[in-house]
Design a protein around this motif. Sequence first.
Motif, PDB file in Angstrom:
ATOM      1  N   LEU A 295      10.530  48.305  -3.818  1.00 24.18           N
ATOM      2  CA  LEU A 295       9.175  48.704  -4.180  1.00 24.18           C
ATOM      3  C   LEU A 295       8.957  48.617  -5.695  1.00 24.18           C
ATOM      4  O   LEU A 295       7.868  48.276  -6.159  1.00 24.18           O
ATOM      5  N   HIS A 296       9.989  48.905  -6.448  1.00 23.45           N
ATOM      6  CA  HIS A 296       9.894  48.809  -7.909  1.00 23.45           C
ATOM      7  C   HIS A 296       9.630  47.373  -8.340  1.00 23.45           C
ATOM      8  O   HIS A 296       8.940  47.123  -9.341  1.00 23.45           O
ATOM      9  N   ALA A 297      10.144  46.415  -7.571  1.00 17.44           N
ATOM     10  CA  ALA A 297      10.028  44.999  -7.932  1.00 17.44           C
ATOM     11  C   ALA A 297       8.825  44.297  -7.302  1.00 17.44           C
ATOM     12  O   ALA A 297       8.443  43.212  -7.730  1.00 17.44           O
ATOM     13  N   ALA A 298       8.225  44.908  -6.288  1.00 21.66           N
ATOM     14  CA  ALA A 298       7.241  44.210  -5.454  1.00 21.66           C
ATOM     15  C   ALA A 298       5.875  44.057  -6.123  1.00 21.66           C
ATOM     16  O   ALA A 298       5.404  44.942  -6.832  1.00 21.66           O
ATOM     17  N   LYS A 299       5.250  42.922  -5.851  1.00 13.49           N
ATOM     18  CA  LYS A 299       3.873  42.656  -6.288  1.00 13.49           C
ATOM     19  C   LYS A 299       2.887  43.229  -5.269  1.00 13.49           C
ATOM     20  O   LYS A 299       1.777  43.641  -5.623  1.00 13.49           O
ATOM     21  N   ALA A 300       3.293  43.244  -3.985  1.00 11.75           N
ATOM     22  CA  ALA A 300       2.455  43.773  -2.906  1.00 11.75           C
ATOM     23  C   ALA A 300       3.373  44.162  -1.755  1.00 11.75           C
ATOM     24  O   ALA A 300       4.575  43.866  -1.778  1.00 11.75           O
ATOM     25  N   ALA A 301       2.787  44.822  -0.750  1.00 15.59           N
ATOM     26  CA  ALA A 301       3.619  45.286   0.360  1.00 15.59           C
ATOM     27  C   ALA A 301       2.840  45.328   1.660  1.00 15.59           C
ATOM     28  O   ALA A 301       1.645  45.639   1.685  1.00 15.59           O
ATOM     29  N   MET A 302       3.559  45.022   2.754  1.00 20.58           N
ATOM     30  CA  MET A 302       3.076  45.235   4.114  1.00 20.58           C
ATOM     31  C   MET A 302       3.867  46.427   4.648  1.00 20.58           C
ATOM     32  O   MET A 302       5.099  46.372   4.721  1.00 20.58           O
ATOM     33  N   VAL A 303       3.159  47.498   5.014  1.00 20.44           N
ATOM     34  CA  VAL A 303       3.831  48.770   5.261  1.00 20.44           C
ATOM     35  C   VAL A 303       3.410  49.381   6.590  1.00 20.44           C
ATOM     36  O   VAL A 303       2.223  49.402   6.925  1.00 20.44           O
ATOM     37  N   THR A 304       4.391  49.884   7.316  1.00 21.43           N
ATOM     38  CA  THR A 304       4.103  50.641   8.526  1.00 21.43           C
ATOM     39  C   THR A 304       3.575  52.017   8.143  1.00 21.43           C
ATOM     40  O   THR A 304       4.002  52.598   7.149  1.00 21.43           O
ATOM     41  N   SER A 305       2.637  52.535   8.930  1.00 23.11           N
ATOM     42  CA  SER A 305       2.070  53.851   8.637  1.00 23.11           C
ATOM     43  C   SER A 305       3.167  54.900   8.593  1.00 23.11           C
ATOM     44  O   SER A 305       4.195  54.779   9.244  1.00 23.11           O
ATOM     45  N   GLY A 306       2.933  55.959   7.819  1.00 21.63           N
ATOM     46  CA  GLY A 306       3.925  57.029   7.706  1.00 21.63           C
ATOM     47  C   GLY A 306       4.273  57.290   6.255  1.00 21.63           C
ATOM     48  O   GLY A 306       3.517  56.966   5.336  1.00 21.63           O
ATOM     49  N   THR A 307       5.452  57.860   6.053  1.00 17.06           N
ATOM     50  CA  THR A 307       5.898  58.209   4.702  1.00 17.06           C
ATOM     51  C   THR A 307       5.916  57.003   3.774  1.00 17.06           C
ATOM     52  O   THR A 307       5.630  57.129   2.579  1.00 17.06           O
ATOM     53  N   ALA A 308       6.240  55.828   4.316  1.00 11.46           N
ATOM     54  CA  ALA A 308       6.355  54.627   3.486  1.00 11.46           C
ATOM     55  C   ALA A 308       5.055  54.284   2.769  1.00 11.46           C
ATOM     56  O   ALA A 308       5.074  53.706   1.680  1.00 11.46           O
ATOM     57  N   THR A 309       3.912  54.620   3.359  1.00 12.81           N
ATOM     58  CA  THR A 309       2.634  54.316   2.700  1.00 12.81           C
ATOM     59  C   THR A 309       2.496  55.115   1.405  1.00 12.81           C
ATOM     60  O   THR A 309       1.995  54.612   0.401  1.00 12.81           O
ATOM     61  N   LEU A 310       2.963  56.355   1.436  1.00 16.83           N
ATOM     62  CA  LEU A 310       2.889  57.198   0.241  1.00 16.83           C
ATOM     63  C   LEU A 310       3.916  56.751  -0.803  1.00 16.83           C
ATOM     64  O   LEU A 310       3.626  56.708  -1.997  1.00 16.83           O
ATOM     65  N   GLU A 311       5.115  56.402  -0.359  1.00 13.22           N
ATOM     66  CA  GLU A 311       6.132  55.899  -1.288  1.00 13.22           C
ATOM     67  C   GLU A 311       5.627  54.653  -2.006  1.00 13.22           C
ATOM     68  O   GLU A 311       5.788  54.510  -3.227  1.00 13.22           O
ATOM     69  N   THR A 312       5.014  53.754  -1.260  1.00 14.77           N
ATOM     70  CA  THR A 312       4.492  52.513  -1.835  1.00 14.77           C
ATOM     71  C   THR A 312       3.431  52.807  -2.876  1.00 14.77           C
ATOM     72  O   THR A 312       3.401  52.199  -3.955  1.00 14.77           O
ATOM     73  N   ALA A 313       2.552  53.759  -2.580  1.00 11.23           N
ATOM     74  CA  ALA A 313       1.500  54.134  -3.528  1.00 11.23           C
ATOM     75  C   ALA A 313       2.089  54.750  -4.797  1.00 11.23           C
ATOM     76  O   ALA A 313       1.629  54.468  -5.912  1.00 11.23           O
ATOM     77  N   LEU A 314       3.113  55.583  -4.652  1.00 11.39           N
ATOM     78  CA  LEU A 314       3.719  56.235  -5.811  1.00 11.39           C
ATOM     79  C   LEU A 314       4.461  55.237  -6.698  1.00 11.39           C
ATOM     80  O   LEU A 314       4.668  55.488  -7.883  1.00 11.39           O
ATOM     81  N   PHE A 315       4.853  54.105  -6.120  1.00 11.39           N
ATOM     82  CA  PHE A 315       5.429  53.017  -6.921  1.00 11.39           C
ATOM     83  C   PHE A 315       4.347  52.074  -7.446  1.00 11.39           C
ATOM     84  O   PHE A 315       4.659  51.058  -8.060  1.00 11.39           O
ATOM     85  N   ASN A 316       3.084  52.418  -7.160  1.00 19.29           N
ATOM     86  CA  ASN A 316       1.934  51.666  -7.684  1.00 19.29           C
ATOM     87  C   ASN A 316       1.866  50.234  -7.150  1.00 19.29           C
ATOM     88  O   ASN A 316       1.446  49.316  -7.860  1.00 19.29           O
ATOM     89  N   VAL A 317       2.271  50.063  -5.898  1.00 19.43           N
ATOM     90  CA  VAL A 317       2.277  48.729  -5.283  1.00 19.43           C
ATOM     91  C   VAL A 317       1.079  48.588  -4.341  1.00 19.43           C
ATOM     92  O   VAL A 317       0.947  49.362  -3.386  1.00 19.43           O
ATOM     93  N   PRO A 318       0.197  47.611  -4.562  1.00 16.39           N
ATOM     94  CA  PRO A 318      -0.906  47.370  -3.621  1.00 16.39           C
ATOM     95  C   PRO A 318      -0.358  47.086  -2.228  1.00 16.39           C
ATOM     96  O   PRO A 318       0.641  46.372  -2.080  1.00 16.39           O
ATOM     97  N   GLN A 319      -1.015  47.637  -1.199  1.00 11.57           N
ATOM     98  CA  GLN A 319      -0.442  47.551   0.135  1.00 11.57           C
ATOM     99  C   GLN A 319      -1.495  47.380   1.219  1.00 11.57           C
ATOM    100  O   GLN A 319      -2.666  47.714   1.036  1.00 11.57           O
ATOM    101  N   VAL A 320      -1.043  46.889   2.355  1.00 12.49           N
ATOM    102  CA  VAL A 320      -1.807  46.922   3.587  1.00 12.49           C
ATOM    103  C   VAL A 320      -0.973  47.692   4.598  1.00 12.49           C
ATOM    104  O   VAL A 320       0.242  47.512   4.688  1.00 12.49           O
ATOM    105  N   VAL A 321      -1.630  48.592   5.326  1.00 15.84           N
ATOM    106  CA  VAL A 321      -0.934  49.447   6.284  1.00 15.84           C
ATOM    107  C   VAL A 321      -1.077  48.862   7.684  1.00 15.84           C
ATOM    108  O   VAL A 321      -2.187  48.522   8.114  1.00 15.84           O
ATOM    109  N   CYS A 322       0.036  48.723   8.373  1.00 15.71           N
ATOM    110  CA  CYS A 322       0.073  48.083   9.686  1.00 15.71           C
ATOM    111  C   CYS A 322       0.590  49.053  10.747  1.00 15.71           C
ATOM    112  O   CYS A 322       1.618  49.697  10.549  1.00 15.71           O
TER     113      CYS A 322
END
Length: 367
Positions: free
Chosen positions: A247-274
Amino acid sequence: MKYYVISGEASGDLHGGNLLKAIQQNDPHAQFRCWGGEKMQAQGATIVKHYRELAFMGFVEVIQNLPIILSNISFCKKDIESFQPDALILIDYPGFNLRIAKWAKSKGFKVIYYISPTVWAWKENRVKLMRECIDLMLVILPFEEAFYKERWNWKVEYVGHPLLQAVDDFTPHGPAFSDKPVVAVLPGSRKQEISVKLPVMLKVSEQFPEFHFVIAMAPGMDEQFYQSFTSAHPNVSCVSGRTYDLLHAAKAAMVTSGTATLETALFNVPQVVCYRGGAVSFQIAKWLVNVKYISLVNLILDRPVVKELIQYDMNEANLLQEMKRLLHDSSYCNTMKNDYATLREMLTSGGNASAKAASLIAEFLSR
Protein backbone atom coordinates in the motif's frame (compact mmCIF):
# COMPACT_ATOMS: atom_id res chain seq x y z
CA MET A 1 -3.52 -11.37 35.25
CA LYS A 2 -4.87 -14.00 32.90
CA TYR A 3 -6.70 -12.91 29.74
CA TYR A 4 -8.69 -15.09 27.36
CA VAL A 5 -9.00 -13.34 23.97
CA ILE A 6 -11.19 -14.38 21.02
CA SER A 7 -10.98 -13.02 17.48
CA GLY A 8 -12.13 -14.77 14.32
CA GLU A 9 -10.51 -12.86 11.46
CA ALA A 10 -7.17 -11.46 10.27
CA SER A 11 -8.19 -7.90 11.24
CA GLY A 12 -9.13 -9.08 14.73
CA ASP A 13 -5.74 -10.73 15.08
CA LEU A 14 -4.03 -7.48 14.01
CA HIS A 15 -5.95 -5.35 16.50
CA GLY A 16 -5.68 -8.04 19.15
CA GLY A 17 -1.92 -8.19 18.76
CA ASN A 18 -1.62 -4.43 19.28
CA LEU A 19 -3.98 -4.59 22.25
CA LEU A 20 -1.98 -7.39 23.90
CA LYS A 21 1.18 -5.36 23.45
CA ALA A 22 -0.47 -2.37 25.12
CA ILE A 23 -1.89 -4.48 27.96
CA GLN A 24 1.60 -5.71 28.76
CA GLN A 25 2.69 -2.10 29.32
CA ASN A 26 0.28 -2.00 32.27
CA ASP A 27 0.56 -5.68 33.22
CA PRO A 28 4.06 -7.06 32.42
CA HIS A 29 3.17 -10.51 33.81
CA ALA A 30 -0.01 -10.88 31.74
CA GLN A 31 -0.86 -14.35 30.45
CA PHE A 32 -2.80 -14.61 27.19
CA ARG A 33 -4.72 -17.56 25.81
CA CYS A 34 -6.20 -16.65 22.43
CA TRP A 35 -8.21 -17.56 19.38
CA GLY A 36 -6.32 -15.58 16.75
CA GLY A 37 -3.17 -15.78 14.69
CA GLU A 38 0.43 -14.74 14.22
CA LYS A 39 0.02 -11.16 15.49
CA MET A 40 -1.24 -12.32 18.88
CA GLN A 41 1.26 -15.15 18.99
CA ALA A 42 4.07 -12.60 18.47
CA GLN A 43 3.01 -10.98 21.75
CA GLY A 44 3.52 -14.23 23.65
CA ALA A 45 -0.04 -15.54 23.43
CA THR A 46 -0.87 -19.23 23.38
CA ILE A 47 -3.03 -19.75 20.27
CA VAL A 48 -5.87 -22.18 20.91
CA LYS A 49 -7.36 -22.01 17.42
CA HIS A 50 -6.19 -20.06 14.37
CA TYR A 51 -8.72 -17.71 12.79
CA ARG A 52 -8.32 -19.59 9.49
CA GLU A 53 -10.33 -22.41 11.08
CA LEU A 54 -13.13 -20.00 11.99
CA ALA A 55 -13.74 -17.84 8.92
CA PHE A 56 -17.11 -18.65 7.34
CA MET A 57 -18.60 -15.97 5.08
CA GLY A 58 -22.29 -15.48 4.29
CA PHE A 59 -25.55 -16.93 5.54
CA VAL A 60 -25.46 -20.10 3.43
CA GLU A 61 -21.84 -20.84 4.31
CA VAL A 62 -22.55 -20.44 8.03
CA ILE A 63 -25.48 -22.87 7.82
CA GLN A 64 -23.38 -25.38 5.90
CA ASN A 65 -20.68 -25.26 8.58
CA LEU A 66 -23.01 -25.09 11.58
CA PRO A 67 -21.82 -28.38 13.15
CA ILE A 68 -18.22 -27.09 13.17
CA ILE A 69 -19.28 -23.74 14.63
CA LEU A 70 -21.32 -25.38 17.40
CA SER A 71 -18.45 -27.72 18.18
CA ASN A 72 -16.09 -24.73 18.44
CA ILE A 73 -18.46 -22.95 20.82
CA SER A 74 -18.67 -26.01 23.07
CA PHE A 75 -14.89 -26.44 23.05
CA CYS A 76 -14.36 -22.73 23.76
CA LYS A 77 -16.57 -22.80 26.86
CA LYS A 78 -14.69 -25.77 28.29
CA ASP A 79 -11.34 -24.15 27.52
CA ILE A 80 -12.32 -20.90 29.24
CA GLU A 81 -13.47 -22.77 32.35
CA SER A 82 -10.23 -24.70 32.41
CA PHE A 83 -8.10 -21.52 32.05
CA GLN A 84 -10.14 -19.43 34.54
CA PRO A 85 -9.16 -16.02 33.17
CA ASP A 86 -9.43 -12.76 35.12
CA ALA A 87 -11.04 -11.24 32.02
CA LEU A 88 -12.52 -12.40 28.74
CA ILE A 89 -11.74 -10.02 25.84
CA LEU A 90 -13.90 -10.50 22.76
CA ILE A 91 -12.85 -8.83 19.49
CA ASP A 92 -15.63 -8.28 16.92
CA TYR A 93 -16.72 -11.71 15.44
CA PRO A 94 -20.24 -11.31 16.90
CA GLY A 95 -21.99 -14.50 15.76
CA PHE A 96 -19.57 -16.49 17.90
CA ASN A 97 -18.50 -13.99 20.53
CA LEU A 98 -21.95 -12.88 21.67
CA ARG A 99 -22.87 -16.49 22.41
CA ILE A 100 -19.69 -16.82 24.46
CA ALA A 101 -20.37 -13.49 26.19
CA LYS A 102 -23.84 -14.57 27.33
CA TRP A 103 -22.50 -17.86 28.69
CA ALA A 104 -19.43 -16.26 30.31
CA LYS A 105 -21.53 -13.65 32.10
CA SER A 106 -23.73 -16.39 33.55
CA LYS A 107 -20.59 -18.09 34.86
CA GLY A 108 -19.34 -14.93 36.57
CA PHE A 109 -16.48 -14.07 34.20
CA LYS A 110 -15.70 -10.40 33.49
CA VAL A 111 -16.61 -9.71 29.84
CA ILE A 112 -14.90 -6.98 27.79
CA TYR A 113 -15.86 -6.38 24.16
CA TYR A 114 -13.40 -4.60 21.87
CA ILE A 115 -14.65 -3.47 18.42
CA SER A 116 -18.41 -3.39 18.34
CA PRO A 117 -20.56 -5.69 16.24
CA THR A 118 -22.14 -3.64 13.45
CA VAL A 119 -25.50 -3.49 15.20
CA TRP A 120 -26.03 -0.02 13.73
CA ALA A 121 -26.19 -1.76 10.32
CA TRP A 122 -28.25 -4.83 11.15
CA LYS A 123 -29.48 -6.94 14.07
CA GLU A 124 -29.84 -3.90 16.33
CA ASN A 125 -31.91 -6.05 18.68
CA ARG A 126 -28.62 -7.66 19.73
CA VAL A 127 -27.90 -4.58 21.84
CA LYS A 128 -30.36 -5.71 24.51
CA LEU A 129 -28.33 -8.90 25.06
CA MET A 130 -25.04 -6.99 24.79
CA ARG A 131 -26.02 -4.59 27.59
CA GLU A 132 -26.85 -7.52 29.84
CA CYS A 133 -23.68 -9.56 29.34
CA ILE A 134 -20.90 -7.08 28.48
CA ASP A 135 -19.20 -5.32 31.39
CA LEU A 136 -17.01 -2.98 29.34
CA MET A 137 -17.73 -2.03 25.72
CA LEU A 138 -14.91 -0.41 23.70
CA VAL A 139 -15.85 1.04 20.29
CA ILE A 140 -13.58 2.24 17.48
CA LEU A 141 -15.81 4.24 15.11
CA PRO A 142 -16.66 7.88 15.91
CA PHE A 143 -20.43 7.53 15.47
CA GLU A 144 -20.80 4.40 17.63
CA GLU A 145 -20.57 6.16 21.00
CA ALA A 146 -23.53 8.41 20.11
CA PHE A 147 -25.46 5.49 18.61
CA TYR A 148 -25.37 3.49 21.86
CA LYS A 149 -26.06 6.53 24.05
CA GLU A 150 -28.91 8.02 22.03
CA ARG A 151 -30.70 4.85 20.97
CA TRP A 152 -29.98 2.57 23.94
CA ASN A 153 -28.90 4.83 26.82
CA TRP A 154 -25.75 2.73 27.16
CA LYS A 155 -22.43 4.35 27.96
CA VAL A 156 -19.67 2.80 25.90
CA GLU A 157 -16.07 3.97 25.52
CA TYR A 158 -14.77 5.37 22.20
CA VAL A 159 -11.04 4.64 21.98
CA GLY A 160 -10.27 5.71 18.40
CA HIS A 161 -9.44 3.37 15.54
CA PRO A 162 -6.48 1.00 16.09
CA LEU A 163 -5.57 1.01 12.40
CA LEU A 164 -4.41 4.61 12.60
CA GLN A 165 -1.61 3.74 15.00
CA ALA A 166 -0.70 0.60 13.06
CA VAL A 167 -0.33 2.60 9.84
CA ASP A 168 1.53 5.49 11.47
CA ASP A 169 3.98 3.11 13.17
CA PHE A 170 4.76 1.34 9.89
CA THR A 171 8.24 1.63 8.36
CA PRO A 172 8.68 0.41 4.73
CA HIS A 173 11.13 -2.44 4.25
CA GLY A 174 12.08 -5.07 1.70
CA PRO A 175 12.75 -4.86 -2.05
CA ALA A 176 10.73 -2.88 -4.58
CA PHE A 177 7.82 -4.74 -6.16
CA SER A 178 8.51 -3.75 -9.76
CA ASP A 179 10.18 -1.23 -12.06
CA LYS A 180 6.69 -0.31 -13.23
CA PRO A 181 4.11 1.69 -11.21
CA VAL A 182 2.30 -0.64 -8.83
CA VAL A 183 -1.41 -1.35 -8.37
CA ALA A 184 -2.39 -3.14 -5.15
CA VAL A 185 -4.91 -5.96 -5.34
CA LEU A 186 -6.52 -6.88 -2.00
CA PRO A 187 -9.08 -9.58 -2.85
CA GLY A 188 -10.01 -10.65 0.69
CA SER A 189 -9.00 -13.23 3.25
CA ARG A 190 -11.28 -16.19 2.47
CA LYS A 191 -10.92 -18.60 -0.42
CA GLN A 192 -14.55 -18.41 -1.43
CA GLU A 193 -14.57 -14.61 -1.80
CA ILE A 194 -11.18 -14.56 -3.53
CA SER A 195 -12.34 -17.19 -6.06
CA VAL A 196 -15.27 -15.00 -7.06
CA LYS A 197 -13.59 -11.58 -7.27
CA LEU A 198 -9.97 -12.19 -8.24
CA PRO A 199 -10.66 -13.47 -11.79
CA VAL A 200 -12.54 -10.23 -12.58
CA MET A 201 -9.74 -8.12 -11.12
CA LEU A 202 -7.10 -9.99 -13.12
CA LYS A 203 -9.07 -9.69 -16.35
CA VAL A 204 -9.07 -5.92 -15.89
CA SER A 205 -5.32 -5.92 -15.18
CA GLU A 206 -4.74 -7.09 -18.77
CA GLN A 207 -5.83 -3.63 -19.98
CA PHE A 208 -2.99 -1.91 -18.13
CA PRO A 209 0.30 -3.55 -19.24
CA GLU A 210 2.23 -0.42 -18.20
CA PHE A 211 1.40 -1.20 -14.55
CA HIS A 212 2.37 -4.11 -12.33
CA PHE A 213 -0.46 -5.58 -10.27
CA VAL A 214 0.53 -7.09 -6.92
CA ILE A 215 -1.84 -9.34 -4.97
CA ALA A 216 -1.62 -9.22 -1.18
CA MET A 217 -2.07 -12.85 -0.15
CA ALA A 218 -4.13 -13.54 2.94
CA PRO A 219 -2.09 -14.64 5.98
CA GLY A 220 -1.38 -18.35 5.91
CA MET A 221 -2.94 -18.85 2.47
CA ASP A 222 -1.15 -21.24 0.10
CA GLU A 223 0.59 -19.44 -2.79
CA GLN A 224 -0.40 -22.23 -5.18
CA PHE A 225 -4.03 -21.22 -4.67
CA TYR A 226 -3.27 -17.75 -6.08
CA GLN A 227 -1.05 -19.10 -8.87
CA SER A 228 -4.01 -21.02 -10.25
CA PHE A 229 -5.47 -17.57 -11.08
CA THR A 230 -2.32 -15.59 -11.96
CA SER A 231 -0.37 -17.96 -14.19
CA ALA A 232 -1.77 -16.43 -17.39
CA HIS A 233 -1.07 -12.84 -16.32
CA PRO A 234 2.58 -11.75 -16.77
CA ASN A 235 2.07 -8.32 -15.15
CA VAL A 236 0.73 -9.85 -11.93
CA SER A 237 2.61 -11.19 -8.91
CA CYS A 238 1.81 -12.15 -5.32
CA VAL A 239 3.28 -11.09 -2.02
CA SER A 240 2.86 -12.44 1.51
CA GLY A 241 3.23 -10.52 4.75
CA ARG A 242 3.93 -7.19 3.04
CA THR A 243 0.49 -5.63 2.62
CA TYR A 244 1.55 -2.33 4.18
CA ASP A 245 4.70 -2.21 2.00
CA LEU A 246 2.43 -2.76 -0.97
CA LEU A 247 0.00 0.00 0.00
CA HIS A 248 2.91 2.34 0.68
CA ALA A 249 4.13 1.77 -2.88
CA ALA A 250 0.80 1.62 -4.72
CA LYS A 251 -0.55 4.22 -7.14
CA ALA A 252 -4.08 2.76 -6.85
CA ALA A 253 -5.85 -0.25 -5.38
CA MET A 254 -8.67 -2.71 -5.96
CA VAL A 255 -9.93 -3.60 -2.49
CA THR A 256 -12.42 -5.98 -0.96
CA SER A 257 -14.85 -4.32 1.45
CA GLY A 258 -13.88 -4.40 5.12
CA THR A 259 -10.88 -3.28 7.13
CA ALA A 260 -8.72 -3.14 4.00
CA THR A 261 -10.70 -0.17 2.65
CA LEU A 262 -9.76 1.88 5.69
CA GLU A 263 -6.12 0.75 5.60
CA THR A 264 -5.91 1.78 1.95
CA ALA A 265 -7.36 5.21 2.74
CA LEU A 266 -4.94 5.75 5.63
CA PHE A 267 -2.08 5.05 3.21
CA ASN A 268 -3.62 7.71 0.94
CA VAL A 269 -4.09 5.31 -1.97
CA PRO A 270 -7.00 5.95 -4.39
CA GLN A 271 -9.19 2.85 -4.45
CA VAL A 272 -12.22 1.07 -5.80
CA VAL A 273 -14.12 -1.18 -3.41
CA CYS A 274 -15.24 -4.57 -4.72
CA TYR A 275 -17.73 -6.96 -3.20
CA ARG A 276 -19.45 -10.02 -4.58
CA GLY A 277 -20.88 -12.81 -2.43
CA GLY A 278 -22.99 -15.91 -2.99
CA ALA A 279 -26.30 -15.07 -4.69
CA VAL A 280 -28.49 -16.33 -1.85
CA SER A 281 -26.37 -14.77 0.90
CA PHE A 282 -26.38 -11.45 -0.94
CA GLN A 283 -30.15 -11.35 -1.30
CA ILE A 284 -30.59 -12.12 2.40
CA ALA A 285 -28.06 -9.43 3.34
CA LYS A 286 -29.73 -6.90 1.04
CA TRP A 287 -33.00 -7.51 2.83
CA LEU A 288 -31.56 -7.34 6.35
CA VAL A 289 -28.73 -4.80 6.26
CA ASN A 290 -29.59 -1.18 6.92
CA VAL A 291 -26.58 0.83 5.70
CA LYS A 292 -25.99 3.11 2.73
CA TYR A 293 -22.42 1.92 2.14
CA ILE A 294 -20.26 -1.17 2.58
CA SER A 295 -16.83 0.46 2.87
CA LEU A 296 -15.63 1.90 6.17
CA VAL A 297 -14.40 5.02 4.39
CA ASN A 298 -17.88 5.90 3.13
CA LEU A 299 -19.58 4.78 6.33
CA ILE A 300 -17.46 6.97 8.59
CA LEU A 301 -17.67 10.04 6.33
CA ASP A 302 -21.33 9.28 5.54
CA ARG A 303 -20.93 10.02 1.84
CA PRO A 304 -19.69 8.22 -1.30
CA VAL A 305 -15.97 9.04 -1.24
CA VAL A 306 -14.79 5.80 -2.87
CA LYS A 307 -16.63 3.92 -5.60
CA GLU A 308 -18.34 0.73 -4.43
CA LEU A 309 -18.94 -2.01 -6.98
CA ILE A 310 -21.32 -4.43 -5.28
CA GLN A 311 -22.47 -7.87 -6.45
CA TYR A 312 -23.54 -7.71 -10.12
CA ASP A 313 -22.07 -4.22 -10.51
CA MET A 314 -18.70 -5.79 -9.71
CA ASN A 315 -18.06 -6.79 -13.33
CA GLU A 316 -15.27 -6.33 -15.84
CA ALA A 317 -16.76 -3.29 -17.60
CA ASN A 318 -17.45 -1.29 -14.44
CA LEU A 319 -14.15 -2.16 -12.81
CA LEU A 320 -12.25 -1.23 -15.98
CA GLN A 321 -13.97 2.15 -16.13
CA GLU A 322 -13.14 2.89 -12.50
CA MET A 323 -9.50 1.79 -12.83
CA LYS A 324 -9.06 4.15 -15.79
CA ARG A 325 -10.15 7.02 -13.53
CA LEU A 326 -7.89 5.93 -10.66
CA LEU A 327 -4.83 5.54 -12.89
CA HIS A 328 -5.28 8.44 -15.31
CA ASP A 329 -7.53 11.11 -13.72
CA SER A 330 -5.43 13.09 -11.23
CA SER A 331 -8.29 15.45 -10.35
CA TYR A 332 -10.51 12.53 -9.36
CA CYS A 333 -7.75 11.05 -7.21
CA ASN A 334 -6.89 14.36 -5.54
CA THR A 335 -10.51 14.85 -4.50
CA MET A 336 -10.48 11.37 -2.93
CA LYS A 337 -7.24 12.14 -1.10
CA ASN A 338 -8.70 15.36 0.31
CA ASP A 339 -11.56 13.31 1.72
CA TYR A 340 -9.04 10.86 3.16
CA ALA A 341 -7.49 13.77 5.08
CA THR A 342 -10.88 14.55 6.64
CA LEU A 343 -11.26 10.88 7.55
CA ARG A 344 -7.87 10.81 9.25
CA GLU A 345 -8.78 13.90 11.27
CA MET A 346 -11.94 12.24 12.55
CA LEU A 347 -10.10 9.08 13.60
CA THR A 348 -7.21 10.96 15.22
CA SER A 349 -9.59 12.53 17.74
CA GLY A 350 -9.79 9.23 19.63
CA GLY A 351 -6.05 9.00 20.33
CA ASN A 352 -4.00 5.79 20.39
CA ALA A 353 -6.74 3.16 20.37
CA SER A 354 -4.72 0.22 21.67
CA ALA A 355 -3.18 2.20 24.53
CA LYS A 356 -6.49 3.78 25.47
CA ALA A 357 -8.28 0.42 25.38
CA ALA A 358 -5.57 -1.20 27.52
CA SER A 359 -5.78 1.66 30.03
CA LEU A 360 -9.58 1.35 30.30
CA ILE A 361 -9.28 -2.42 30.72
CA ALA A 362 -6.72 -1.99 33.52
CA GLU A 363 -8.90 0.62 35.22
CA PHE A 364 -11.96 -1.63 34.96
CA LEU A 365 -10.15 -4.69 36.35
CA SER A 366 -8.66 -2.69 39.22
CA ARG A 367 -12.19 -1.94 40.37
